[in-house]
Design a protein around this motif. Sequence first.
Motif, PDB file in Angstrom:
ATOM      1  N   LEU A  29      21.171   3.950  24.574  1.00 17.43           N
ATOM      2  CA  LEU A  29      20.426   3.798  25.818  1.00 17.43           C
ATOM      3  C   LEU A  29      18.924   3.923  25.571  1.00 17.43           C
ATOM      4  CD1 LEU A  29      22.713   5.804  28.262  1.00 17.43           C
ATOM      5  CD2 LEU A  29      22.327   3.337  28.249  1.00 17.43           C
ATOM      6  N   ARG A  30      18.546   4.820  24.686  1.00 13.34           N
ATOM      7  CA  ARG A  30      17.137   4.965  24.347  1.00 13.34           C
ATOM      8  C   ARG A  30      16.612   3.690  23.689  1.00 13.34           C
ATOM      9  NH1 ARG A  30      17.236  10.963  21.610  1.00 13.34           N
ATOM     10  NH2 ARG A  30      16.664  12.169  23.451  1.00 13.34           N
ATOM     11  N   ARG A  31      17.370   3.200  22.749  1.00 14.04           N
ATOM     12  CA  ARG A  31      16.928   2.019  22.014  1.00 14.04           C
ATOM     13  C   ARG A  31      16.814   0.792  22.911  1.00 14.04           C
ATOM     14  NH1 ARG A  31      20.892   1.286  17.212  1.00 14.04           N
ATOM     15  NH2 ARG A  31      21.673   3.396  17.410  1.00 14.04           N
ATOM     16  N   SER A  32      17.671   0.729  23.904  1.00 13.82           N
ATOM     17  CA  SER A  32      17.675  -0.444  24.779  1.00 13.82           C
ATOM     18  C   SER A  32      16.772  -0.273  25.998  1.00 13.82           C
ATOM     19  CB  SER A  32      19.099  -0.738  25.254  1.00 13.82           C
ATOM     20  OG  SER A  32      19.558   0.326  26.055  1.00 13.82           O
ATOM     21  N   HIS A  33      16.050   0.857  26.015  1.00 13.79           N
ATOM     22  CA  HIS A  33      15.160   1.160  27.146  1.00 13.79           C
ATOM     23  C   HIS A  33      15.933   1.282  28.444  1.00 13.79           C
ATOM     24  CE1 HIS A  33      11.900   0.365  24.412  1.00 13.79           C
ATOM     25  NE2 HIS A  33      12.369  -0.830  24.191  1.00 13.79           N
ATOM     26  N   LEU A  34      17.186   1.710  28.351  1.00 12.27           N
ATOM     27  CA  LEU A  34      17.996   1.911  29.539  1.00 12.27           C
ATOM     28  C   LEU A  34      18.318   3.376  29.736  1.00 12.27           C
ATOM     29  CD1 LEU A  34      20.510  -1.043  29.370  1.00 12.27           C
ATOM     30  CD2 LEU A  34      18.811  -0.643  31.126  1.00 12.27           C
ATOM     31  N   GLN A  35      17.570   4.266  29.057  1.00 11.28           N
ATOM     32  CA  GLN A  35      17.824   5.694  29.251  1.00 11.28           C
ATOM     33  C   GLN A  35      17.733   6.013  30.736  1.00 11.28           C
ATOM     34  OE1 GLN A  35      18.851   7.904  27.102  1.00 11.28           O
ATOM     35  NE2 GLN A  35      18.944   9.409  28.732  1.00 11.28           N
ATOM     36  N   PRO A  36      18.822   6.515  31.343  1.00 15.49           N
ATOM     37  CA  PRO A  36      18.908   6.587  32.793  1.00 15.49           C
ATOM     38  C   PRO A  36      18.043   7.621  33.476  1.00 15.49           C
ATOM     39  CG  PRO A  36      20.853   7.543  31.800  1.00 15.49           C
ATOM     40  CD  PRO A  36      20.051   6.931  30.690  1.00 15.49           C
ATOM     41  N   ASN A  37      17.363   8.492  32.728  1.00 13.62           N
ATOM     42  CA  ASN A  37      16.504   9.442  33.426  1.00 13.62           C
ATOM     43  C   ASN A  37      15.049   9.005  33.395  1.00 13.62           C
ATOM     44  OD1 ASN A  37      15.898   9.921  30.756  1.00 13.62           O
ATOM     45  ND2 ASN A  37      15.927  12.155  30.926  1.00 13.62           N
ATOM     46  N   ARG A  38      14.801   7.716  33.196  1.00 12.99           N
ATOM     47  CA  ARG A  38      13.427   7.239  33.251  1.00 12.99           C
ATOM     48  C   ARG A  38      12.846   7.511  34.627  1.00 12.99           C
ATOM     49  NH1 ARG A  38      13.403   1.146  31.933  1.00 12.99           N
ATOM     50  NH2 ARG A  38      15.233   1.266  33.249  1.00 12.99           N
ATOM     51  N   GLU A  39      11.615   7.958  34.659  1.00  9.47           N
ATOM     52  CA  GLU A  39      10.994   8.358  35.920  1.00  9.47           C
ATOM     53  C   GLU A  39      10.973   7.216  36.918  1.00  9.47           C
ATOM     54  OE1 GLU A  39       6.787  10.253  37.525  1.00  9.47           O
ATOM     55  OE2 GLU A  39       7.198  10.061  35.388  1.00  9.47           O
ATOM     56  N   GLU A  40      10.736   5.983  36.421  1.00 15.97           N
ATOM     57  CA  GLU A  40      10.600   4.881  37.357  1.00 15.97           C
ATOM     58  C   GLU A  40      11.908   4.478  38.016  1.00 15.97           C
ATOM     59  OE1 GLU A  40      10.000   4.785  34.128  1.00 15.97           O
ATOM     60  OE2 GLU A  40      10.677   2.932  33.181  1.00 15.97           O
ATOM     61  N   GLU A  41      13.038   4.906  37.450  1.00 16.89           N
ATOM     62  CA  GLU A  41      14.320   4.541  38.048  1.00 16.89           C
ATOM     63  C   GLU A  41      14.641   5.438  39.246  1.00 16.89           C
ATOM     64  OE1 GLU A  41      16.153   2.085  37.622  1.00 16.89           O
ATOM     65  OE2 GLU A  41      15.323   1.212  35.829  1.00 16.89           O
ATOM     66  N   HIS A  42      14.181   6.699  39.208  1.00 19.25           N
ATOM     67  CA  HIS A  42      14.404   7.629  40.320  1.00 19.25           C
ATOM     68  C   HIS A  42      15.883   7.707  40.693  1.00 19.25           C
ATOM     69  CE1 HIS A  42      10.096   7.818  40.888  1.00 19.25           C
ATOM     70  NE2 HIS A  42      10.054   6.509  40.931  1.00 19.25           N
ATOM     71  N   ALA A  43      16.762   7.796  39.700  1.00 19.93           N
ATOM     72  CA  ALA A  43      18.198   7.785  39.969  1.00 19.93           C
ATOM     73  C   ALA A  43      18.711   9.185  40.286  1.00 19.93           C
ATOM     74  CB  ALA A  43      18.950   7.208  38.777  1.00 19.93           C
ATOM     75  N   LEU A  44      19.586   9.253  41.279  1.00 21.43           N
ATOM     76  CA  LEU A  44      20.248  10.494  41.655  1.00 21.43           C
ATOM     77  C   LEU A  44      21.747  10.259  41.595  1.00 21.43           C
ATOM     78  CD1 LEU A  44      18.185  11.317  44.882  1.00 21.43           C
ATOM     79  CD2 LEU A  44      17.845  12.351  42.630  1.00 21.43           C
ATOM     80  N   ALA A  45      22.489  11.307  41.240  1.00 21.26           N
ATOM     81  CA  ALA A  45      23.949  11.184  41.206  1.00 21.26           C
ATOM     82  C   ALA A  45      24.568  12.480  41.707  1.00 21.26           C
ATOM     83  CB  ALA A  45      24.434  10.877  39.797  1.00 21.26           C
ATOM     84  N   PHE A  46      25.647  12.343  42.478  1.00 20.23           N
ATOM     85  CA  PHE A  46      26.305  13.499  43.073  1.00 20.23           C
ATOM     86  C   PHE A  46      27.813  13.284  43.053  1.00 20.23           C
ATOM     87  CE2 PHE A  46      22.200  12.865  45.120  1.00 20.23           C
ATOM     88  CZ  PHE A  46      21.587  14.091  44.921  1.00 20.23           C
ATOM     89  N   GLY A  47      28.520  14.386  43.280  1.00 16.78           N
ATOM     90  CA  GLY A  47      29.974  14.298  43.323  1.00 16.78           C
ATOM     91  C   GLY A  47      30.581  13.866  42.016  1.00 16.78           C
ATOM     92  N   GLY A  48      30.055  14.426  40.906  1.00 13.88           N
ATOM     93  CA  GLY A  48      30.558  14.029  39.598  1.00 13.88           C
ATOM     94  C   GLY A  48      30.240  12.599  39.257  1.00 13.88           C
ATOM     95  N   GLY A  49      29.161  12.078  39.856  1.00 15.64           N
ATOM     96  CA  GLY A  49      28.767  10.702  39.581  1.00 15.64           C
ATOM     97  C   GLY A  49      29.364   9.685  40.519  1.00 15.64           C
ATOM     98  N   ARG A  50      30.178  10.137  41.481  1.00 15.01           N
ATOM     99  CA  ARG A  50      30.817   9.195  42.403  1.00 15.01           C
ATOM    100  C   ARG A  50      29.786   8.496  43.278  1.00 15.01           C
ATOM    101  NH1 ARG A  50      34.275  11.236  46.297  1.00 15.01           N
ATOM    102  NH2 ARG A  50      35.149   9.129  46.417  1.00 15.01           N
ATOM    103  N   LEU A  51      28.791   9.272  43.741  1.00 13.08           N
ATOM    104  CA  LEU A  51      27.740   8.713  44.586  1.00 13.08           C
ATOM    105  C   LEU A  51      26.445   8.660  43.792  1.00 13.08           C
ATOM    106  CD1 LEU A  51      26.613   7.828  47.384  1.00 13.08           C
ATOM    107  CD2 LEU A  51      26.173  10.260  47.834  1.00 13.08           C
ATOM    108  N   SER A  52      25.852   7.480  43.699  1.00 11.88           N
ATOM    109  CA  SER A  52      24.569   7.349  43.004  1.00 11.88           C
ATOM    110  C   SER A  52      23.571   6.628  43.904  1.00 11.88           C
ATOM    111  CB  SER A  52      24.724   6.594  41.686  1.00 11.88           C
ATOM    112  OG  SER A  52      25.090   5.248  41.907  1.00 11.88           O
ATOM    113  N   ILE A  53      22.323   7.090  43.833  1.00 14.04           N
ATOM    114  CA  ILE A  53      21.248   6.535  44.641  1.00 14.04           C
ATOM    115  C   ILE A  53      20.108   6.190  43.703  1.00 14.04           C
ATOM    116  CG2 ILE A  53      19.674   6.939  46.573  1.00 14.04           C
ATOM    117  CD1 ILE A  53      21.641   9.249  47.398  1.00 14.04           C
ATOM    118  N   ASN A  54      19.754   4.920  43.641  1.00 16.41           N
ATOM    119  CA  ASN A  54      18.704   4.473  42.736  1.00 16.41           C
ATOM    120  C   ASN A  54      17.571   3.859  43.546  1.00 16.41           C
ATOM    121  OD1 ASN A  54      17.125   2.893  40.825  1.00 16.41           O
ATOM    122  ND2 ASN A  54      18.787   3.262  39.375  1.00 16.41           N
TER     123      ASN A  54
END
Length: 238
Positions: free
Chosen positions: A121-146
């Motif tokens: 994910l790092r190499r592909s620039h898809l690391q999911p905690n990038r600041e610009e993505e502003h991704a949130l996940a809850f319920g063990g990942g069931r609900l995600s808000i990007n």
Amino acid sequence: MMKVDSATILIVDDENDILQVIKAYLQKNNYIVYEADSGKGALQLFENLQPDLVVIDLMLPDISGEEVCRTIRKTSDIPILMLTAKSSEDDIVNGLLIGADDYITKPFSPRELLARIISLLRRSHLQPNREEEHALAFGGGRLSINSGLHEVRMDGEILSLTPIEFKLLEILARHPKRAFSRYELVNLIQGDDFEGFERTIDVHIKNIRQKIGDDPKRPSFIATVFGIGYKFQVSADE
């Protein structure tokens, strides 16, 4: 091991025990995980979900893992990590040539698998905690808000939320456990698109709950605070 926000990972393996072990470990590390036990099922899920990374066993009962890799590569450059019981150099090289980005041989530890995923994910620039993505996940990942994609997913399915519903859900989710009055919520989302008064918030909340499958009597996400308004609740391990 570093923590990450939600990225969607598709795991493909016809051995259910392996699927469940990988799924549980990745979900524990805040990934959204989907599984398939066949090549056809994998391609269908890939088309519907457009995951951030695919983990695939090369030995599948119908379409081979190699063919699945080739098909994915025709339309996508997402990272593919292949699982293989074949440890010969020729087998590994062949898997890389058909489109896999990395490989891991069976048996393997979930910790090693996670390290490979993070690296890809790092190499592909898809690391999911990038600041610009502003991704949130809850319920063990069931609900995600990007916020970056303006996208809400429930169990991997993209939900159709109105702009007001999206903004309202995002405000609550970004301040978990904080109780917002209806008046506060009106002020926070007030704009040209908003029509109505404080009680209109109740209608939007009702619609959001229906779309994310949240039971108002036993809410998993949006709780009613009697006499005040609403709050977003999270489990103890989130």
